[in-house]
Design a protein around this motif. Structure first.
Motif, PDB file in Angstrom:
ATOM      1  N   VAL A  36       0.782  -1.123  -0.088  1.00  0.00           N
ATOM      2  CA  VAL A  36      -0.130  -0.043  -0.085  1.00  0.00           C
ATOM      3  C   VAL A  36       1.004   1.371   0.071  1.00  0.00           C
ATOM      4  CG1 VAL A  36      -1.685   1.306   1.249  1.00  0.00           C
ATOM      5  CG2 VAL A  36      -2.053  -1.121   1.229  1.00  0.00           C
ATOM      6  N   ASN A  37       2.104   1.335   0.878  1.00  0.00           N
ATOM      7  CA  ASN A  37       2.734   2.419   0.886  1.00  0.00           C
ATOM      8  C   ASN A  37       3.478   2.516  -0.536  1.00  0.00           C
ATOM      9  OD1 ASN A  37       2.156   3.317   3.486  1.00  0.00           O
ATOM     10  ND2 ASN A  37       3.803   1.779   4.645  1.00  0.00           N
ATOM     11  N   SER A  38       3.855   1.623  -1.022  1.00  0.00           N
ATOM     12  CA  SER A  38       4.718   1.535  -2.248  1.00  0.00           C
ATOM     13  C   SER A  38       3.780   2.191  -3.383  1.00  0.00           C
ATOM     14  CB  SER A  38       5.217   0.295  -2.880  1.00  0.00           C
ATOM     15  OG  SER A  38       6.106  -0.547  -1.950  1.00  0.00           O
ATOM     16  N   ALA A  39       2.640   1.883  -3.440  1.00  0.00           N
ATOM     17  CA  ALA A  39       1.642   2.220  -4.280  1.00  0.00           C
ATOM     18  C   ALA A  39       1.310   3.777  -4.042  1.00  0.00           C
ATOM     19  CB  ALA A  39       0.291   1.495  -4.344  1.00  0.00           C
ATOM     20  N   LEU A  42       1.196   6.760 -12.943  1.00  0.00           N
ATOM     21  CA  LEU A  42       1.354   5.513 -13.022  1.00  0.00           C
ATOM     22  C   LEU A  42       0.230   4.696 -12.392  1.00  0.00           C
ATOM     23  CD1 LEU A  42       5.331   5.051 -12.097  1.00  0.00           C
ATOM     24  CD2 LEU A  42       4.083   5.067 -14.370  1.00  0.00           C
ATOM     25  N   LEU A  43      -0.489   5.350 -11.526  1.00  0.00           N
ATOM     26  CA  LEU A  43      -1.517   4.644 -10.685  1.00  0.00           C
ATOM     27  C   LEU A  43      -2.920   4.763 -11.705  1.00  0.00           C
ATOM     28  CD1 LEU A  43      -1.782   6.470  -7.261  1.00  0.00           C
ATOM     29  CD2 LEU A  43      -1.099   4.034  -7.680  1.00  0.00           C
ATOM     30  N   ARG A  44      -2.774   5.301 -12.919  1.00  0.00           N
ATOM     31  CA  ARG A  44      -3.840   5.224 -13.786  1.00  0.00           C
ATOM     32  C   ARG A  44      -3.865   3.865 -14.573  1.00  0.00           C
ATOM     33  NH1 ARG A  44      -8.004   7.921 -12.892  1.00  0.00           N
ATOM     34  NH2 ARG A  44      -7.591  10.181 -12.637  1.00  0.00           N
ATOM     35  N   PHE A  45      -2.653   3.122 -14.422  1.00  0.00           N
ATOM     36  CA  PHE A  45      -2.597   1.771 -15.136  1.00  0.00           C
ATOM     37  C   PHE A  45      -3.626   0.746 -14.891  1.00  0.00           C
ATOM     38  CE2 PHE A  45      -1.206  -2.704 -14.308  1.00  0.00           C
ATOM     39  CZ  PHE A  45      -0.714  -2.893 -15.599  1.00  0.00           C
ATOM     40  N   TRP A  46      -4.031   1.022 -13.280  1.00  0.00           N
ATOM     41  CA  TRP A  46      -5.405   0.424 -12.961  1.00  0.00           C
ATOM     42  C   TRP A  46      -6.570   0.855 -13.395  1.00  0.00           C
ATOM     43  CZ3 TRP A  46      -1.089   0.700  -9.379  1.00  0.00           C
ATOM     44  CH2 TRP A  46      -0.304  -0.486  -9.386  1.00  0.00           C
ATOM     45  N   PRO A  84      -5.072  -2.353  -6.898  1.00  0.00           N
ATOM     46  CA  PRO A  84      -5.639  -3.757  -6.762  1.00  0.00           C
ATOM     47  C   PRO A  84      -5.528  -4.364  -5.491  1.00  0.00           C
ATOM     48  CG  PRO A  84      -3.245  -3.829  -7.838  1.00  0.00           C
ATOM     49  CD  PRO A  84      -3.750  -2.297  -7.571  1.00  0.00           C
ATOM     50  N   HIS A  85      -6.657  -5.074  -5.158  1.00  0.00           N
ATOM     51  CA  HIS A  85      -6.689  -5.926  -3.787  1.00  0.00           C
ATOM     52  C   HIS A  85      -6.433  -7.499  -4.129  1.00  0.00           C
ATOM     53  CE1 HIS A  85      -7.955  -7.537   0.045  1.00  0.00           C
ATOM     54  NE2 HIS A  85      -7.544  -6.321   0.562  1.00  0.00           N
ATOM     55  N   PRO A  86      -5.702  -8.100  -3.417  1.00  0.00           N
ATOM     56  CA  PRO A  86      -5.820  -9.468  -3.910  1.00  0.00           C
ATOM     57  C   PRO A  86      -7.245 -10.271  -3.711  1.00  0.00           C
ATOM     58  CG  PRO A  86      -4.532  -9.093  -1.987  1.00  0.00           C
ATOM     59  CD  PRO A  86      -4.869  -7.711  -2.542  1.00  0.00           C
ATOM     60  N   LEU A  87      -7.986  -9.846  -2.717  1.00  0.00           N
ATOM     61  CA  LEU A  87      -9.190 -10.549  -2.347  1.00  0.00           C
ATOM     62  C   LEU A  87     -10.589  -9.788  -2.804  1.00  0.00           C
ATOM     63  CD1 LEU A  87      -8.606 -11.932   1.040  1.00  0.00           C
ATOM     64  CD2 LEU A  87      -8.377 -13.033  -1.077  1.00  0.00           C
ATOM     65  N   MET A  88     -10.133  -8.448  -3.178  1.00  0.00           N
ATOM     66  CA  MET A  88     -11.320  -7.703  -3.322  1.00  0.00           C
ATOM     67  C   MET A  88     -11.658  -6.889  -4.675  1.00  0.00           C
ATOM     68  SD  MET A  88     -11.713  -6.224   0.486  1.00  0.00           S
ATOM     69  CE  MET A  88     -13.416  -5.042  -0.024  1.00  0.00           C
ATOM     70  N   GLY A  89     -10.351  -7.345  -5.527  1.00  0.00           N
ATOM     71  CA  GLY A  89     -10.464  -6.627  -6.972  1.00  0.00           C
ATOM     72  C   GLY A  89      -9.862  -5.150  -6.771  1.00  0.00           C
ATOM     73  N   VAL A 111      -9.026   1.349  -0.165  1.00  0.00           N
ATOM     74  CA  VAL A 111      -7.832   0.940   0.739  1.00  0.00           C
ATOM     75  C   VAL A 111      -7.494   1.346   1.896  1.00  0.00           C
ATOM     76  CG1 VAL A 111      -5.289   0.726   0.219  1.00  0.00           C
ATOM     77  CG2 VAL A 111      -6.679   0.283  -1.846  1.00  0.00           C
ATOM     78  N   MET A 112      -7.645   2.659   2.169  1.00  0.00           N
ATOM     79  CA  MET A 112      -7.644   2.850   3.628  1.00  0.00           C
ATOM     80  C   MET A 112      -8.381   2.526   4.506  1.00  0.00           C
ATOM     81  SD  MET A 112      -4.933   5.020   3.440  1.00  0.00           S
ATOM     82  CE  MET A 112      -4.340   3.909   2.077  1.00  0.00           C
TER      83      MET A 112
END
Length: 186
Positions: free
Chosen positions: A53-56, A63-67, A140-145, A152-153
Motif C-alpha cells: 500500500v505504501n509503495s503504491a 502510473l496509478l492510472r495503469f489500474w 488492486p486488492h488480492p481478494l477484493m479486486g 484501501v484506507m
C-alpha cells in the motif's frame, strides 16, 4: 470518512495492535493454540499487507492510472467491511505474498519497529494526497479486486482491527491459555 478521520483511525488501530502485541508474554506471542497464526505471525502479516500500500501510494499519479479509473462511487467504510467479511466467509484467505513466516520471540521488537515504521510511512503518504484524489485512483486488492485509495484506507483500518479482535477473542475463551495448549497436546 474524510481524510482526517481516516488518519485518526489508522493511528488508533495500528497503535492498539502494537500495544496489544507489546504486552503479550513471549509464549503468547509465538504460539497459537487453535492452529491459526500466532500473534507474531499476525504482526508479520500486517507488515506485509501495509508495505505494498505504501509503495503504491508513493507512485506518481500517472502510473496509478495503469489500474484504470473508478466506474462506481466509492464504497463506505461499512460496505468495505461487509464485502471483506463476505470474501472471508466464502473461503478467501491471504495469498502467498502476504503469508507470514514462522515468528520467534526474539523477533518481536524488530517486527514492532517495522510495523510502526510502516504506519508512519502510511500516514506520511496519506498526508500528501488531496481529499478528492482518494476517490479518483484504483489499486488492486488480492481478494477484493480494484478498489479506490479511500477504500484501501478503509480496508487497512478494518484489517488491522480484524487481526486485533482475532487475538483478543482467543483471550476471551473460558479456558486459560495453558489449558488450551494442554487440550491440544492430549
Amino acid at each position: 470518512m474524510k481524510k482526517a478521520i481516516i488518519h485518526e483511525q489508522l493511528i488508533l488501530q495500528f497503535d492498539a495492535f502494537a500495544d496489544y502485541i507489546q504486552n503479550l508474554s513471549v509464549h503468547r506471542f509465538t504460539v497459537s493454540p487453535e492452529g491459526k497464526w500466532s500473534a507474531g505471525q499476525q504482526l508479520d502479516h500486517l507488515i506485509k499487507s501495509t508495505k505494498p500500500v505504501n509503495s503504491a501510494l508513493a507512485l506518481p499519479r500517472m502510473l496509478l492510472r495503469f489500474w484504470g479509473a473508478p466506474k462506481r462511487p466509492t464504497m463506505t467504510y461499512d460496505e468495505i467491511v461487509t464485502e471483506y467479511q463476505q470474501v472471508l466467509s466464502a473461503g478467501g484467505h491471504a495469498t502467498k505474498m502476504y503469508m507470514p513466516a514462522i515468528v520467534e520471540g526474539y523477533q518481536r521488537e524488530a517486527l514492532l519497529k517495522q510495523f510502526i515504521q510502516q504506519k508512519d510511512r502510511l500516514l506520511q503518504l496519506l498526508r500528501q494526497w488531496h481529499e478528492d484524489d482518494l476517490d479518483k485512483y484504483l489499486l488492486p486488492h488480492p481478494l477484493m479486486g480494484k478498489i479506490t485509495i479511500r477504500e484501501v484506507m478503509y480496508f487497512t483500518i478494518y484489517h488491522t482491527q480484524h487481526h486485533l479482535q482475532s487475538l483478543k477473542q482467543r483471550d476471551q475463551l473460558n479456558q486459560s491459555w495453558s489449558d488450551q495448549l494442554e487440550r491440544i497436546f492430549q
